[in-house]
Design a protein around this motif. Structure first.
Motif, mmCIF file in Angstrom:
data_model
loop_
_atom_site.group_PDB
_atom_site.id
_atom_site.type_symbol
_atom_site.label_atom_id
_atom_site.label_comp_id
_atom_site.label_asym_id
_atom_site.label_seq_id
_atom_site.Cartn_x
_atom_site.Cartn_y
_atom_site.Cartn_z
ATOM 1 N N UNK A 1 38.517 -49.661 35.597
ATOM 2 C CA UNK A 1 39.398 -50.035 34.497
ATOM 3 C C UNK A 1 40.019 -48.784 33.893
ATOM 4 N N UNK A 2 41.328 -48.806 33.595
ATOM 5 C CA UNK A 2 41.953 -47.643 32.950
ATOM 6 C C UNK A 2 41.261 -47.294 31.642
ATOM 7 N N UNK A 3 41.221 -45.996 31.366
ATOM 8 C CA UNK A 3 40.485 -45.528 30.191
ATOM 9 C C UNK A 3 41.027 -46.105 28.889
ATOM 10 N N UNK A 4 42.339 -46.335 28.828
ATOM 11 C CA UNK A 4 42.915 -46.877 27.593
ATOM 12 C C UNK A 4 42.452 -48.311 27.346
ATOM 13 N N UNK A 5 42.363 -49.104 28.411
ATOM 14 C CA UNK A 5 41.888 -50.480 28.261
ATOM 15 C C UNK A 5 40.403 -50.515 27.921
ATOM 16 N N UNK A 61 30.175 -46.104 22.079
ATOM 17 C CA UNK A 61 31.029 -46.178 23.261
ATOM 18 C C UNK A 61 32.468 -45.822 22.913
ATOM 19 N N UNK A 62 32.947 -46.285 21.761
ATOM 20 C CA UNK A 62 34.317 -45.984 21.345
ATOM 21 C C UNK A 62 34.489 -44.491 21.075
ATOM 22 N N UNK A 63 33.512 -43.886 20.411
ATOM 23 C CA UNK A 63 33.574 -42.447 20.143
ATOM 24 C C UNK A 63 33.511 -41.666 21.452
ATOM 25 N N UNK A 66 36.690 -41.226 23.266
ATOM 26 C CA UNK A 66 37.632 -40.273 22.679
ATOM 27 C C UNK A 66 37.308 -38.831 23.021
ATOM 28 N N UNK A 67 36.142 -38.615 23.665
ATOM 29 C CA UNK A 67 35.774 -37.254 24.037
ATOM 30 C C UNK A 67 36.712 -36.710 25.102
ATOM 31 N N UNK A 68 37.189 -35.493 24.935
ATOM 32 C CA UNK A 68 38.048 -34.909 25.964
ATOM 33 C C UNK A 68 37.229 -34.414 27.154
ATOM 34 N N UNK A 69 37.851 -34.374 28.320
ATOM 35 C CA UNK A 69 37.208 -33.777 29.490
ATOM 36 C C UNK A 69 36.126 -34.650 30.089
ATOM 37 N N UNK A 70 35.197 -34.032 30.827
ATOM 38 C CA UNK A 70 34.139 -34.729 31.548
ATOM 39 C C UNK A 70 33.103 -35.305 30.586
ATOM 40 N N UNK A 71 32.826 -36.616 30.705
ATOM 41 C CA UNK A 71 31.911 -37.276 29.786
ATOM 42 C C UNK A 71 30.553 -37.571 30.412
ATOM 43 N N UNK A 142 32.532 -50.462 32.876
ATOM 44 C CA UNK A 142 32.079 -49.142 33.277
ATOM 45 C C UNK A 142 30.620 -49.182 33.734
ATOM 46 N N UNK A 143 30.242 -48.270 34.632
ATOM 47 C CA UNK A 143 28.840 -48.190 35.066
ATOM 48 C C UNK A 143 27.984 -47.539 33.997
#
Length: 223
Positions: A1-5, A61-63, A66-71, A142-143
């Motif tokens: 799923x796209x990250x925005x969705x 999960x929402x926060x 919003x994290x930049x880069x590798x999560x 998401x997994x």
């Protein structure tokens, strides 16, 4: 799923649970049926505690979205996965399954009819039905990394014993069982019911792990 969705899903779920929790908390202090919010208010009900759990998970999960880069290796992502795999999915699913099973047998044992005048049907479904499709939606978007089983079951056992101790304390303090069903058990029966419930929660934890592995085509456990 796209990250925005995915982010939109998490934000929407967090907003929904925040609304429901605030709605129920505002009922504390109103003139409700005898025994409903006596001693501990909504905080003694597993349903309400589960709503807080779901709200916390989806907030994290929402926060995390919003994290930049590798999560994947971030501390926040690990805590999010732990909260979902060990608590949010099995406990949330357990609340839905147990509530509607008892409700179908005799609603007076778990949700007396006089409550309907104070809580409309939509709030009942918000508390006891919609939790499951939202959780299944999370499985799909998401997994999640699952911990070692012994650690997960130990954590679930600690939380289970803590909640059992809390509802027994409420009964010893005010003489009212959180759920009318509990008043039908002897001490041994109550203990047996507790172990039965823990067995069901354990099976639901395993179900969540299985779904996660099957949907995402690989075992995400960190054994």
């Amino acid at each position: 799923m796209p990250s925005t969705l995915r982010a939109a899903f998490h934000i929407s779920a967090f907003g929904w649970y925040t609304f429901i929790v605030n709605y129920l908390a505002a009922k504390d202090g109103e003139e409700l049926p005898a025994g409903i919010f006596v001693y501990g208010g909504p905080w003694k009900y597993l349903t309400f505690l589960n709503l807080l759990l779901q709200m916390t998970f989806f907030g994290l999960a929402a926060v995390n979205d919003l994290q930049p880069g590798e999560k994947a290796e971030s501390a926040l992502n690990r805590w999010k996965d732990l909260l979902f795999s060990v608590f949010a999915f099995p406990v949330g699913t357990f609340v839905v399954v147990l509530f509607w099973t008892i409700f179908a047998y005799d609603r007076e044992l778990v949700y007396p009819a006089n409550i309907d005048a104070f809580f409309p049907p939509w709030i009942n479904h918000a508390m006891h039905t919609l939790v499951l499709p939202v959780l299944l939606g999370e499985v799909l978007v998401q997994p999640h990394t699952y911990p070692q089983m012994r650690h997960a079951l130990a954590a679930l056992s600690v939380v289970g014993v803590a909640y059992l101790s809390w509802i027994v304390w409420v009964y010893l303090t005010v003489g009212v069982w959180v759920y009318p069903l509990l008043g039908h058990f002897s001490a041994a029966g109550l203990l047996g019911f507790f172990f039965f419930n823990m067995a069901v929660v354990t099976l639901l934890y395993l179900l969540g792990d299985r779904l996660n592995s099957q949907i995402w085509r690989k075992d995400k456990r960190s054994d």
